[in-house]
Design a protein around this motif. Structure first.
Motif, PDB file in Angstrom:
ATOM      1  N   ILE A 241      79.725  36.742  20.050  1.00 49.93           N
ATOM      2  CA  ILE A 241      78.665  37.737  20.227  1.00 49.93           C
ATOM      3  C   ILE A 241      78.540  38.630  19.000  1.00 49.93           C
ATOM      4  N   THR A 242      79.645  38.876  18.292  1.00 51.98           N
ATOM      5  CA  THR A 242      79.616  39.792  17.156  1.00 51.98           C
ATOM      6  C   THR A 242      78.941  39.186  15.928  1.00 51.98           C
ATOM      7  N   THR A 243      78.658  37.886  15.952  1.00 51.77           N
ATOM      8  CA  THR A 243      77.957  37.253  14.830  1.00 51.77           C
ATOM      9  C   THR A 243      76.443  37.280  15.018  1.00 51.77           C
ATOM     10  N   ALA A 244      75.980  37.682  16.200  1.00 45.91           N
ATOM     11  CA  ALA A 244      74.537  37.781  16.421  1.00 45.91           C
ATOM     12  C   ALA A 244      73.982  38.943  15.596  1.00 45.91           C
ATOM     13  N   ALA A 245      72.751  38.785  15.113  1.00 47.58           N
ATOM     14  CA  ALA A 245      72.143  39.832  14.290  1.00 47.58           C
ATOM     15  C   ALA A 245      71.970  41.128  15.078  1.00 47.58           C
ATOM     16  N   ARG A 246      71.665  41.003  16.379  1.00 51.58           N
ATOM     17  CA  ARG A 246      71.474  42.177  17.229  1.00 51.58           C
ATOM     18  C   ARG A 246      72.224  41.937  18.536  1.00 51.58           C
ATOM     19  N   TRP A 247      73.267  42.705  18.769  1.00 48.30           N
ATOM     20  CA  TRP A 247      74.049  42.510  19.977  1.00 48.30           C
ATOM     21  C   TRP A 247      74.538  43.857  20.509  1.00 48.30           C
ATOM     22  N   GLU A 248      74.796  43.882  21.812  1.00 46.28           N
ATOM     23  CA  GLU A 248      75.283  45.087  22.480  1.00 46.28           C
ATOM     24  C   GLU A 248      76.238  44.705  23.604  1.00 46.28           C
ATOM     25  N   VAL A 249      77.047  45.680  24.004  1.00 45.45           N
ATOM     26  CA  VAL A 249      77.807  45.601  25.247  1.00 45.45           C
ATOM     27  C   VAL A 249      77.159  46.583  26.213  1.00 45.45           C
ATOM     28  N   LEU A 250      76.744  46.092  27.375  1.00 41.33           N
ATOM     29  CA  LEU A 250      76.024  46.901  28.350  1.00 41.33           C
ATOM     30  C   LEU A 250      76.842  47.051  29.625  1.00 41.33           C
ATOM     31  N   GLN A 251      76.632  48.164  30.322  1.00 44.23           N
ATOM     32  CA  GLN A 251      77.305  48.395  31.599  1.00 44.23           C
ATOM     33  C   GLN A 251      76.415  49.273  32.465  1.00 44.23           C
ATOM     34  N   SER A 252      76.326  48.936  33.740  1.00 41.66           N
ATOM     35  CA  SER A 252      75.513  49.739  34.649  1.00 41.66           C
ATOM     36  C   SER A 252      76.043  51.159  34.707  1.00 41.66           C
ATOM     37  N   PRO A 253      75.171  52.178  34.588  1.00 45.81           N
ATOM     38  CA  PRO A 253      75.627  53.564  34.710  1.00 45.81           C
ATOM     39  C   PRO A 253      75.941  53.906  36.162  1.00 45.81           C
ATOM     40  N   GLN A 254      76.732  54.930  36.369  1.00 44.23           N
ATOM     41  CA  GLN A 254      77.082  55.357  37.717  1.00 44.23           C
ATOM     42  C   GLN A 254      75.816  55.682  38.503  1.00 44.23           C
ATOM     43  N   GLY A 255      75.747  55.159  39.728  1.00 46.09           N
ATOM     44  CA  GLY A 255      74.600  55.409  40.586  1.00 46.09           C
ATOM     45  C   GLY A 255      73.359  54.630  40.224  1.00 46.09           C
ATOM     46  N   SER A 256      73.513  53.558  39.464  1.00 45.09           N
ATOM     47  CA  SER A 256      72.358  52.771  39.027  1.00 45.09           C
ATOM     48  C   SER A 256      71.587  52.208  40.211  1.00 45.09           C
ATOM     49  N   GLN A 257      70.276  52.423  40.222  1.00 48.73           N
ATOM     50  CA  GLN A 257      69.453  51.854  41.286  1.00 48.73           C
ATOM     51  C   GLN A 257      69.397  50.340  41.183  1.00 48.73           C
ATOM     52  N   PHE A 258      69.549  49.807  39.972  1.00 49.42           N
ATOM     53  CA  PHE A 258      69.477  48.362  39.777  1.00 49.42           C
ATOM     54  C   PHE A 258      70.746  47.657  40.256  1.00 49.42           C
ATOM     55  N   ALA A 259      71.841  48.412  40.369  1.00 48.95           N
ATOM     56  CA  ALA A 259      73.084  47.824  40.853  1.00 48.95           C
ATOM     57  C   ALA A 259      73.158  47.795  42.375  1.00 48.95           C
ATOM     58  N   ASP A 260      72.305  48.567  43.047  1.00 48.16           N
ATOM     59  CA  ASP A 260      72.390  48.694  44.498  1.00 48.16           C
ATOM     60  C   ASP A 260      72.008  47.418  45.228  1.00 48.16           C
ATOM     61  N   GLU A 261      70.898  46.804  44.822  1.00 45.01           N
ATOM     62  CA  GLU A 261      70.452  45.588  45.488  1.00 45.01           C
ATOM     63  C   GLU A 261      69.677  44.717  44.513  1.00 45.01           C
ATOM     64  N   PHE A 262      69.799  43.422  44.699  1.00 43.96           N
ATOM     65  CA  PHE A 262      69.183  42.459  43.791  1.00 43.96           C
ATOM     66  C   PHE A 262      67.673  42.645  43.714  1.00 43.96           C
ATOM     67  N   GLU A 263      67.052  42.936  44.856  1.00 42.20           N
ATOM     68  CA  GLU A 263      65.598  43.060  44.906  1.00 42.20           C
ATOM     69  C   GLU A 263      65.076  44.236  44.084  1.00 42.20           C
ATOM     70  N   SER A 264      65.942  45.181  43.727  1.00 43.37           N
ATOM     71  CA  SER A 264      65.493  46.297  42.900  1.00 43.37           C
ATOM     72  C   SER A 264      65.212  45.860  41.464  1.00 43.37           C
ATOM     73  N   CYS A 265      65.708  44.679  41.084  1.00 45.10           N
ATOM     74  CA  CYS A 265      65.529  44.184  39.716  1.00 45.10           C
ATOM     75  C   CYS A 265      64.373  43.195  39.583  1.00 45.10           C
ATOM     76  N   ILE A 266      63.816  42.716  40.696  1.00 44.14           N
ATOM     77  CA  ILE A 266      62.790  41.683  40.609  1.00 44.14           C
ATOM     78  C   ILE A 266      61.576  42.073  41.445  1.00 44.14           C
ATOM     79  N   SER A 267      60.435  41.598  41.015  1.00 42.34           N
ATOM     80  CA  SER A 267      59.207  41.774  41.789  1.00 42.34           C
ATOM     81  C   SER A 267      58.349  40.531  41.601  1.00 42.34           C
ATOM     82  N   ARG A 268      57.665  40.134  42.665  1.00 42.54           N
ATOM     83  CA  ARG A 268      56.842  38.936  42.624  1.00 42.54           C
ATOM     84  C   ARG A 268      55.668  39.170  41.672  1.00 42.54           C
ATOM     85  N   ALA A 269      55.524  38.287  40.699  1.00 42.06           N
ATOM     86  CA  ALA A 269      54.493  38.469  39.677  1.00 42.06           C
ATOM     87  C   ALA A 269      53.244  37.653  39.956  1.00 42.06           C
TER      88      ALA A 269
END
Length: 292
Positions: A241-269
């Motif tokens: 991962i460190t050889t990629a031109a643009r890379w990050e380490v990510l982690q859900s913040p405390q109380g993240s709404q996106f971590a609560d339920e899968f459906e919070s991250c997706i919507s029918r398009a």
């Protein structure tokens, strides 16, 4: 995202392993099972987890001291769509065989080895066993996101009573990466959709290629508040991962709404076909990507 983004993004989430075995036979017909010790691994070199690929190679080098081992990337073309570096070939400098039938199915599936046994092929530059499908442990976006801003958010806590008793304390700031991917085919999002030929075909996947599901990234990374590797605007998959031109380490913040339920991250398009918009936000805890 920038106006120059024309590649795809990849997110490597942690994999809980322990006791899985891979059986390999060397050039002298000696068969050995290597065992993955309990730990969290990633399908990429990085800063948070040991690389499962490197771990397996180290075990093979120790178990078969007369041979040298490694991995090499392999791409796939499905419906004229190129998926560069989505798979990895096990390589050696001498003949060998992978006995997937005797190995742990979860491990061989993770490596893309959806077969029972396979002899290595002499390429003239070494011996290789090619996988049948892409490896798991990662979600690829197929294309650039609709948006990928980096936001700075102040953490503030209020204590005390009204008026002069009110205390406002600023603890610091978080850098939060928000991403949105538009019109993602269901087989890249929902568990098991790629087992249905029509869904796999629409998503430019082979049937039963179930290793590129956003639900896995959500289940093993976002929802569990585990660090996730992210690499942006790629042309092929990174092995470190460190050889990629643009890379990050990510982690859900405390109380993240996106971590609560899968459906919070997706919507029918789309009503006429099963496509989804995928959206989530995670705190940046490492990496080299500081662009907005």
């Amino acid at each position: 995202m920038t106006h120059l983004d024309t590649g795809f993004d990849a997110y490597f989430y942690p994999l809980e392993m322990g006791g899985e075995q891979l059986y390999v036979r060397d050039d002298n017909w000696n068969s050995f099972g290597i065992t993955v010790e309990p730990d969290l691994y990633a399908m990429c070199e990085g800063t948070e987890y040991p690389s499962l690929f490197s771990y397996i190679v180290d075990l093979l080098d120790t178990t078969f001291p007369g041979q040298s081992w490694g991995w090499s990337p392999i791409g796939y073309v499905v419906n004229d769509v190129l998926m560069p570096g989505w798979g990895v070939q096990l390589t050696s400098d001498a003949s060998f065989r992978v006995d997937a039938a005797s190995s742990t199915p979860m491990l061989t599936k993770l490596l893309g080895m959806d077969f029972e046994t396979r002899d290595a092929v002499d390429t003239g530059y070494g011996w290789v066993v090619s996988p049948d499908e892409p490896f798991g442990g990662c979600w690829r976006s197929l294309r650039a996101p609709a948006r990928r801003p980096l936001n700075t958010i102040a953490e503030q806590y209020v204590s005390g009573g009204r008026g002069q008793g009110l205390h406002l304390t600023r603890w610091g700031t978080d850098r939060v990466r928000s991403v949105t991917y538009r019109n993602v085919a269901a087989a890249h999002v929902i568990e098991g959709r790629a087992n249905i030929p029509a869904y796999a075909d629409v998503a430019n996947l082979g049937t039963r290629w179930t290793q590129n599901q956003f639900c896995d990234l959500w289940d093993r990374g976002i929802s569990r508040y585990q660090p996730v590797y992210a690499a942006y605007n790629l042309r092929t998959m990174p092995t470190d991962i460190t050889t990629a031109a643009r890379w990050e380490v990510l982690q859900s913040p405390q109380g993240s709404q996106f971590a609560d339920e899968f459906e919070s991250c997706i919507s029918r398009a789309s009503r006429s076909a099963e496509y989804y918009d995928v959206e989530f936000a995670m705190r940046v805890i490492g990496g080299n990507d500081t662009w907005g």
